[in-house]
Design a protein around this motif. Structure first.
Motif, PDB file in Angstrom:
ATOM      1  N   LEU A   1      -1.845  11.172  -2.396  1.00 47.05           N
ATOM      2  CA  LEU A   1      -0.853  10.407  -1.655  1.00 47.05           C
ATOM      3  C   LEU A   1       0.562  10.799  -2.072  1.00 47.05           C
ATOM      4  CD1 LEU A   1      -0.041   8.102   0.263  1.00 47.05           C
ATOM      5  CD2 LEU A   1      -0.300   6.526  -1.675  1.00 47.05           C
ATOM      6  N   GLU A   2       0.765  11.037  -3.353  1.00 49.93           N
ATOM      7  CA  GLU A   2       2.101  11.336  -3.864  1.00 49.93           C
ATOM      8  C   GLU A   2       2.528  12.777  -3.584  1.00 49.93           C
ATOM      9  OE1 GLU A   2      -0.366  10.107  -5.688  1.00 49.93           O
ATOM     10  OE2 GLU A   2       0.227   7.993  -5.749  1.00 49.93           O
TER      11      GLU A   2
ATOM     12  N   LEU B   1       2.340   5.014   3.638  1.00 53.02           N
ATOM     13  CA  LEU B   1       3.519   4.702   2.823  1.00 53.02           C
ATOM     14  C   LEU B   1       4.424   3.695   3.517  1.00 53.02           C
ATOM     15  CD1 LEU B   1       4.348   8.271   1.473  1.00 53.02           C
ATOM     16  CD2 LEU B   1       3.416   6.348   0.174  1.00 53.02           C
ATOM     17  N   ALA B   2       4.467   3.737   4.856  1.00 55.32           N
ATOM     18  CA  ALA B   2       5.289   2.771   5.586  1.00 55.32           C
ATOM     19  C   ALA B   2       4.717   1.361   5.460  1.00 55.32           C
ATOM     20  CB  ALA B   2       5.384   3.171   7.054  1.00 55.32           C
ATOM     21  N   LEU B   3       3.400   1.252   5.318  1.00 54.80           N
ATOM     22  CA  LEU B   3       2.768  -0.061   5.169  1.00 54.80           C
ATOM     23  C   LEU B   3       2.806  -0.568   3.728  1.00 54.80           C
ATOM     24  CD1 LEU B   3      -0.387   0.214   7.446  1.00 54.80           C
ATOM     25  CD2 LEU B   3       1.579  -1.266   7.762  1.00 54.80           C
ATOM     26  N   ASP B   4       2.799   0.360   2.793  1.00 57.56           N
ATOM     27  CA  ASP B   4       2.778  -0.006   1.370  1.00 57.56           C
ATOM     28  C   ASP B   4       4.193  -0.379   0.924  1.00 57.56           C
ATOM     29  OD1 ASP B   4       2.051  -0.403  -1.232  1.00 57.56           O
ATOM     30  OD2 ASP B   4       1.871   1.727  -1.724  1.00 57.56           O
TER      31      ASP B   4
ATOM     32  N   ASP C   1       2.525  -0.177  -4.419  1.00 57.80           N
ATOM     33  CA  ASP C   1       1.503  -0.325  -5.447  1.00 57.80           C
ATOM     34  C   ASP C   1       0.232   0.456  -5.116  1.00 57.80           C
ATOM     35  OD1 ASP C   1       0.576  -1.795  -3.322  1.00 57.80           O
ATOM     36  OD2 ASP C   1      -0.030  -3.542  -4.503  1.00 57.80           O
ATOM     37  N   GLY C   2       0.246   1.217  -3.988  1.00 55.55           N
ATOM     38  CA  GLY C   2      -0.905   2.035  -3.620  1.00 55.55           C
ATOM     39  C   GLY C   2      -1.964   1.300  -2.834  1.00 55.55           C
ATOM     40  N   PHE C   3      -1.660   0.073  -2.363  1.00 59.03           N
ATOM     41  CA  PHE C   3      -2.626  -0.716  -1.600  1.00 59.03           C
ATOM     42  C   PHE C   3      -1.957  -1.322  -0.371  1.00 59.03           C
ATOM     43  CE2 PHE C   3      -4.417  -0.670  -5.842  1.00 59.03           C
ATOM     44  CZ  PHE C   3      -5.778  -0.508  -5.620  1.00 59.03           C
ATOM     45  N   ILE C   4      -2.769  -1.481   0.698  1.00 57.92           N
ATOM     46  CA  ILE C   4      -2.331  -2.231   1.869  1.00 57.92           C
ATOM     47  C   ILE C   4      -3.423  -3.242   2.208  1.00 57.92           C
ATOM     48  CG2 ILE C   4      -0.986  -0.299   2.792  1.00 57.92           C
ATOM     49  CD1 ILE C   4      -3.254   0.207   4.781  1.00 57.92           C
ATOM     50  N   ARG C   5      -3.122  -4.177   3.098  1.00 54.60           N
ATOM     51  CA  ARG C   5      -4.115  -5.192   3.458  1.00 54.60           C
ATOM     52  C   ARG C   5      -5.077  -4.643   4.503  1.00 54.60           C
ATOM     53  NH1 ARG C   5       0.565  -8.218   3.598  1.00 54.60           N
ATOM     54  NH2 ARG C   5       0.476  -8.325   5.880  1.00 54.60           N
ATOM     55  N   GLU C   6      -6.281  -5.198   4.519  1.00 56.91           N
ATOM     56  CA  GLU C   6      -7.306  -4.783   5.478  1.00 56.91           C
ATOM     57  C   GLU C   6      -6.836  -4.986   6.915  1.00 56.91           C
ATOM     58  OE1 GLU C   6     -10.706  -4.018   7.791  1.00 56.91           O
ATOM     59  OE2 GLU C   6     -10.016  -3.283   5.849  1.00 56.91           O
ATOM     60  N   GLY C   7      -6.129  -6.084   7.161  1.00 61.04           N
ATOM     61  CA  GLY C   7      -5.639  -6.343   8.507  1.00 61.04           C
ATOM     62  C   GLY C   7      -4.710  -5.239   8.999  1.00 61.04           C
ATOM     63  N   GLU C   8      -3.866  -4.730   8.119  1.00 66.38           N
ATOM     64  CA  GLU C   8      -2.953  -3.645   8.488  1.00 66.38           C
ATOM     65  C   GLU C   8      -3.723  -2.359   8.764  1.00 66.38           C
ATOM     66  OE1 GLU C   8       0.974  -4.963   5.885  1.00 66.38           O
ATOM     67  OE2 GLU C   8      -0.644  -3.852   4.924  1.00 66.38           O
ATOM     68  N   CYS C   9      -4.730  -2.106   7.955  1.00 65.62           N
ATOM     69  CA  CYS C   9      -5.565  -0.921   8.166  1.00 65.62           C
ATOM     70  C   CYS C   9      -6.311  -1.028   9.491  1.00 65.62           C
ATOM     71  CB  CYS C   9      -6.558  -0.771   7.013  1.00 65.62           C
ATOM     72  SG  CYS C   9      -7.634   0.671   7.131  1.00 65.62           S
ATOM     73  N   ARG C  10      -6.768  -2.246   9.811  1.00 64.48           N
ATOM     74  CA  ARG C  10      -7.489  -2.466  11.062  1.00 64.48           C
ATOM     75  C   ARG C  10      -6.574  -2.278  12.264  1.00 64.48           C
ATOM     76  NH1 ARG C  10      -8.955  -7.471  13.791  1.00 64.48           N
ATOM     77  NH2 ARG C  10     -10.908  -7.225  14.931  1.00 64.48           N
TER      78      ARG C  10
ATOM     79  N   ARG D   1      -8.498  -8.526   1.884  1.00 58.44           N
ATOM     80  CA  ARG D   1      -9.058  -7.323   1.254  1.00 58.44           C
ATOM     81  C   ARG D   1      -7.995  -6.240   1.151  1.00 58.44           C
ATOM     82  NH1 ARG D   1     -12.137  -2.501   2.136  1.00 58.44           N
ATOM     83  NH2 ARG D   1     -11.741  -2.493   4.379  1.00 58.44           N
ATOM     84  N   ARG D   2      -7.929  -5.625  -0.021  1.00 54.05           N
ATOM     85  CA  ARG D   2      -6.928  -4.575  -0.262  1.00 54.05           C
ATOM     86  C   ARG D   2      -7.571  -3.208  -0.066  1.00 54.05           C
ATOM     87  NH1 ARG D   2      -2.627  -5.804  -3.816  1.00 54.05           N
ATOM     88  NH2 ARG D   2      -3.235  -4.204  -5.317  1.00 54.05           N
ATOM     89  N   VAL D   3      -6.844  -2.326   0.576  1.00 54.41           N
ATOM     90  CA  VAL D   3      -7.335  -0.988   0.903  1.00 54.41           C
ATOM     91  C   VAL D   3      -6.448   0.038   0.226  1.00 54.41           C
ATOM     92  CG1 VAL D   3      -7.823   0.642   2.767  1.00 54.41           C
ATOM     93  CG2 VAL D   3      -8.184  -1.809   3.133  1.00 54.41           C
ATOM     94  N   ASP D   4      -7.070   0.947  -0.541  1.00 55.06           N
ATOM     95  CA  ASP D   4      -6.282   1.991  -1.183  1.00 55.06           C
ATOM     96  C   ASP D   4      -6.216   3.222  -0.283  1.00 55.06           C
ATOM     97  OD1 ASP D   4      -8.813   3.047  -1.358  1.00 55.06           O
ATOM     98  OD2 ASP D   4      -8.925   3.042  -3.537  1.00 55.06           O
ATOM     99  N   TRP D   5      -5.513   4.253  -0.743  1.00 59.58           N
ATOM    100  CA  TRP D   5      -5.283   5.456   0.063  1.00 59.58           C
ATOM    101  C   TRP D   5      -6.575   6.186   0.449  1.00 59.58           C
ATOM    102  CZ3 TRP D   5      -2.896   8.307   3.352  1.00 59.58           C
ATOM    103  CH2 TRP D   5      -2.976   9.700   3.339  1.00 59.58           C
ATOM    104  N   PRO D   6      -7.494   6.457  -0.502  1.00 58.52           N
ATOM    105  CA  PRO D   6      -8.740   7.137  -0.100  1.00 58.52           C
ATOM    106  C   PRO D   6      -9.541   6.342   0.932  1.00 58.52           C
ATOM    107  CG  PRO D   6      -8.447   7.262  -2.489  1.00 58.52           C
ATOM    108  CD  PRO D   6      -7.428   6.297  -1.979  1.00 58.52           C
ATOM    109  N   SER D   7      -9.616   5.016   0.761  1.00 62.89           N
ATOM    110  CA  SER D   7     -10.358   4.189   1.707  1.00 62.89           C
ATOM    111  C   SER D   7      -9.667   4.189   3.071  1.00 62.89           C
ATOM    112  CB  SER D   7     -10.478   2.753   1.184  1.00 62.89           C
ATOM    113  OG  SER D   7     -11.185   2.729  -0.046  1.00 62.89           O
TER     114      SER D   7
END
Length: 400
Positions: A118-119, A299-302, A306-315, A369-375
């Protein structure tokens, strides 16, 4: 006056190979009986050639209509080889011969998780020479938004890949953030291996689907019912039928009452990839440009970095960010399907026009639920790939 740079030796070698292949094909056409005896004696079970042969026999077994049989045979051959218009249909004096597409092969390490940081950003560079003529000139080259290839518009016209509306679309979008996909990236079917393509052709033949024809809603639902029953040995549930109907609507954005063959083929190809390949293998199909756009989106969502976004945002990303650029949208607006997310206050994200669809609200559990970059990459890779074609159709409808 532009400077010319050509890979002369490579071009000469390709021309020699093309001549040899043409001569070989001409010899086969002159000796049909020999070819038929050879094919009858060969044990080519599980190959694409067998599927085409079956299609030919099926066509000949029907009513005696030589012209229709010939058309059906040619359509199955084009589907097998991933080709468009046949070279015989071109004016050889003014046209180039289309390239022979070579289907990919699976490698041993394809199922391993690739390292996509990600970086660490990746440098996006386009080729310097036209993919077709392999010549650099001072003229404008049009880049593909997916891969690094570039093209002269004249070369694309002579190949038969630019005609009327597609030519206007390319010249208007290729140098914008919306972008334009070349004929390699525009065709999702070319991502399939020979074995995967044989599996798809076998399914289409079993369900009596005729290549290069449009499908109505009834045709599409009937096909989905047959495929589901063949795979699970039970009828399709009502909820699954509703999802199939939603997918049909997504493939028919102009509400014409039918879906084009290429859109149907792209949809079936991406679904087959999801079925037969693990997500790690799909991640390896992403290009540098696609990975960079996914980084920009994450990165715009994070917001707190901290390297995580919410499941709702990912959805919601599946419903909005990787959607096609709509023709009704002015060219000055940036398409989030290709460059990343927009803020909710942005005019382009406020839902103006019939092309905008409502995103289903996320539940509290999904928001938590928190979603990281690989997920994030694994859960969205299929939608990123499905956004490659230039068509405004949505080739992979996210579940409601």
């Amino acid at each position: 006056m532009g400077v010319l740079m050509s890979r002369r030796q490579t071009v000469e070698k390709v021309q020699k190979v093309s001549l040899a292949v043409s001569a070989f094909k001409d010899g086969l056409r002159e000796q049909p009986s020999t070819r038929q005896r050879t094919e009858a004696g060969a044990t080519s079970r599980g190959t694409l050639e067998q599927a085409v042969q079956e299609g030919e026999e099926e066509a000949l077994a029907g009513p005696s209509q030589p012209e229709e049989s010939s058309t059906s045979k040619a359509a199955w051959e084009r589907l097998r080889d991933g080709r468009g218009v046949e070279p015989e249909e071109f004016d050889r004096a003014n046209r180039f011969t289309p390239p022979a597409f070579i289907r990919p092969k699976r490698e041993l390490h394809d199922d391993e998780l690739p390292h996509i940081s990600l970086e660490q950003r990746e440098q996006v560079l386009n080729d310097e020479m036209c993919e077709i003529c392999e010549v650099w000139t001072a003229e404008s080259l049009f880049p593909c938004r997916i891969c690094s290839r570039v093209y002269h518009d004249g070369c694309l016209r002579r190949m038969g890949y630019l005609q009327n509306d597609s030519a206007v679309e390319m010249t208007e979008t290729a140098h914008t953030e919306t972008g334009w996909s070349c004929y390699y990236c525009d065709n999702l079917n070319l991502l399939l291996t020979e074995e995967e393509m044989y599996s798809l052709m076998e399914t289409l033949q079993h369900c009596k689907i005729i290549p290069e024809t449009c499908l109505t809603l009834d045709d599409f639902l009937h096909y989905k019912h047959l495929v589901h029953k063949q795979q699970f040995e039970q009828p399709m549930a009502e909820a699954q039928e509703e999802q199939a109907a939603l997918q049909f609507s997504a493939l028919d954005p102009d509400k014409k009452g039918h879906i084009e063959w290429q859109d149907f083929l792209s949809h079936e190809s991406i679904q087959l990839l999801q079925k037969l390949r693990p997500q790690n293998a799909l991640l390896r199909l992403l290009t540098v440009k696609e990975r960079e756009r996914a980084r920009a989106a994450f990165l715009a969502l994070d917001q707190d970095s901290d390297g995580f976004i919410r499941e709702g945002e990912c959805r919601r990303a599946r419903h909005t960010w990787f959607r096609k650029h709509q023709k009704e949208t002015p060219s000055c607006n940036v398409s989030i399907s290709h460059v990343g997310p927009m803020s909710e206050s942005s005019p382009a994200s406020s839902g103006s026009g019939k092309s905008q669809e409502k995103t289903p609200p996320a539940t509290e559990q999904e928001e938590g639920r928190r979603v990281d970059w690989p997920s994030f990459l694994q859960e969205n890779v299929a939608y990123i790939l499905a956004a490659r074609p230039n068509s405004s159709a949505l080739h992979l409808q996210p579940p409601a």
